[in-house]
Design an enzyme around this catalytic site. Structure first.
Site, short mmCIF file in Angstrom:
data_model
loop_
_atom_site.label_atom_id
_atom_site.label_comp_id
_atom_site.label_asym_id
_atom_site.label_seq_id
_atom_site.Cartn_x
_atom_site.Cartn_y
_atom_site.Cartn_z
N LYS A 17 17.18 69.14 44.51
CA LYS A 17 16.38 68.07 43.89
C LYS A 17 15.15 67.74 44.72
CE LYS A 17 19.66 65.26 43.88
NZ LYS A 17 20.44 64.02 43.93
N ARG A 93 22.26 55.89 40.22
CA ARG A 93 23.48 56.61 40.59
C ARG A 93 24.67 56.14 39.78
NH1 ARG A 93 23.39 58.06 46.62
NH2 ARG A 93 22.06 59.89 46.50
N ARG A 130 22.04 72.97 55.60
CA ARG A 130 20.78 72.24 55.47
C ARG A 130 20.33 71.64 56.80
NH1 ARG A 130 20.07 67.55 51.00
NH2 ARG A 130 21.66 66.46 52.20
N ARG A 162 21.27 66.51 59.40
CA ARG A 162 21.38 65.08 59.17
C ARG A 162 22.78 64.59 59.53
NH1 ARG A 162 19.13 64.12 53.24
NH2 ARG A 162 21.20 63.23 53.07
N ARG A 173 30.48 62.34 49.68
CA ARG A 173 29.34 62.13 48.79
C ARG A 173 29.53 62.86 47.47
NH1 ARG A 173 25.90 63.23 53.06
NH2 ARG A 173 24.89 64.94 51.98
#
Ligand SMILES: [Zn+2]
Length: 220
Positions: A17, A93, A130, A162, A173
């Site tokens: 995204k 969300r 990532r 992260r 998540r």
């Protein structure tokens, strides 16, 4: 060609995204409004909102509706920067947030809501690899690292994993996404706003698919 679009990007974390939103915001010349980036900036700056959000996000949780709605309302209402539209990423969300967004945008409703569709097994693998710039939030990965070491190509910042990309937080998540965000897809489908776009392939291939789907909705 008419510039501008008012759209929401949905999809699992790791569906690509962020990358696609940047490309779409350049194409349509509208701001990419990432609530995740806004929250992380608030955390870095240590604002009151940042402190609240940090506690929730470090645990892999979602920030409560009222907090998120306030942030988005303020951003969309701000000084004409969203006059041509926006690419909204990370919000809504929940169905509650979607209802609030419909109210906020009632004068100029959304053109389209895109579900960028990538299977869960694929996003799990992507998320584990990532890496992100600590300063400008540029995205990298173990298969697409910066040119020199783990130093950002854009700004020279540190490129890191992260804190919320640990396996436990990723699982949490994705589970939260399934249970809370998936109903949104049904909600937007019922309102005739949903376009499902296949998120597999190169960034350019996915962008082409997105542009076709979005342009068909903009009536340009
Ligand atoms: Zn950077």
């Amino acid at each position: 060609m008419t510039l501008g679009v008012r759209m929401v990007m949905l999809g699992r974390q790791g569906a690509g995204k962020g990358t696609q939103c940047v490309r779409l915001s350049r194409h349509y010349v509208v701001p990419h409004i990432s609530t995740g980036d806004m929250l992380r900036a608030a955390v870095r700056e240590g604002t009151e909102l940042g402190l609240k959000a940090a506690e929730i996000m470090s645990d892999g949780g979602l920030v409560p509706d009222d907090l998120m709605i306030g942030i988005v309302e303020e951003r969309l209402g701000g000084n004409g920067t969203t006059a041509r539209g926006y690419v909204l990423d990370g919000f809504p969300r929940t169905v509650g947030q979607a209802e609030a967004l419909a109210e906020i945008t009632s004068a100029r409703p959304l053109d389209v809501v895109v579900d960028l569709d990538v299977a869960k097994a694929v996003v799990l693998e992507r998320l584990a690899g990532r890496r992100v710039c600590d300063d400008c939030a540029a995205n990298y990965s173990v298969v697409a690292p910066p040119k020199y070491g783990w130093v950002c190509d854009n700004c020279g910042g540190d490129v890191v994993q992260r804190e919320d990309d640990t396996p436990a937080a990723i699982e949490k998540r994705l589970a939260a996404y399934e249970s809370e965000t998936a109903p949104l897809i049904a909600w937007y489908e019922q309102r005739g706003l949903l376009e499902v776009v296949d998120g597999l392939g190169t960034a350019a291939e996915v962008t082409d698919r997105l542009l076709s789907a979005i342009d068909a909705r903009r009536g340009s």
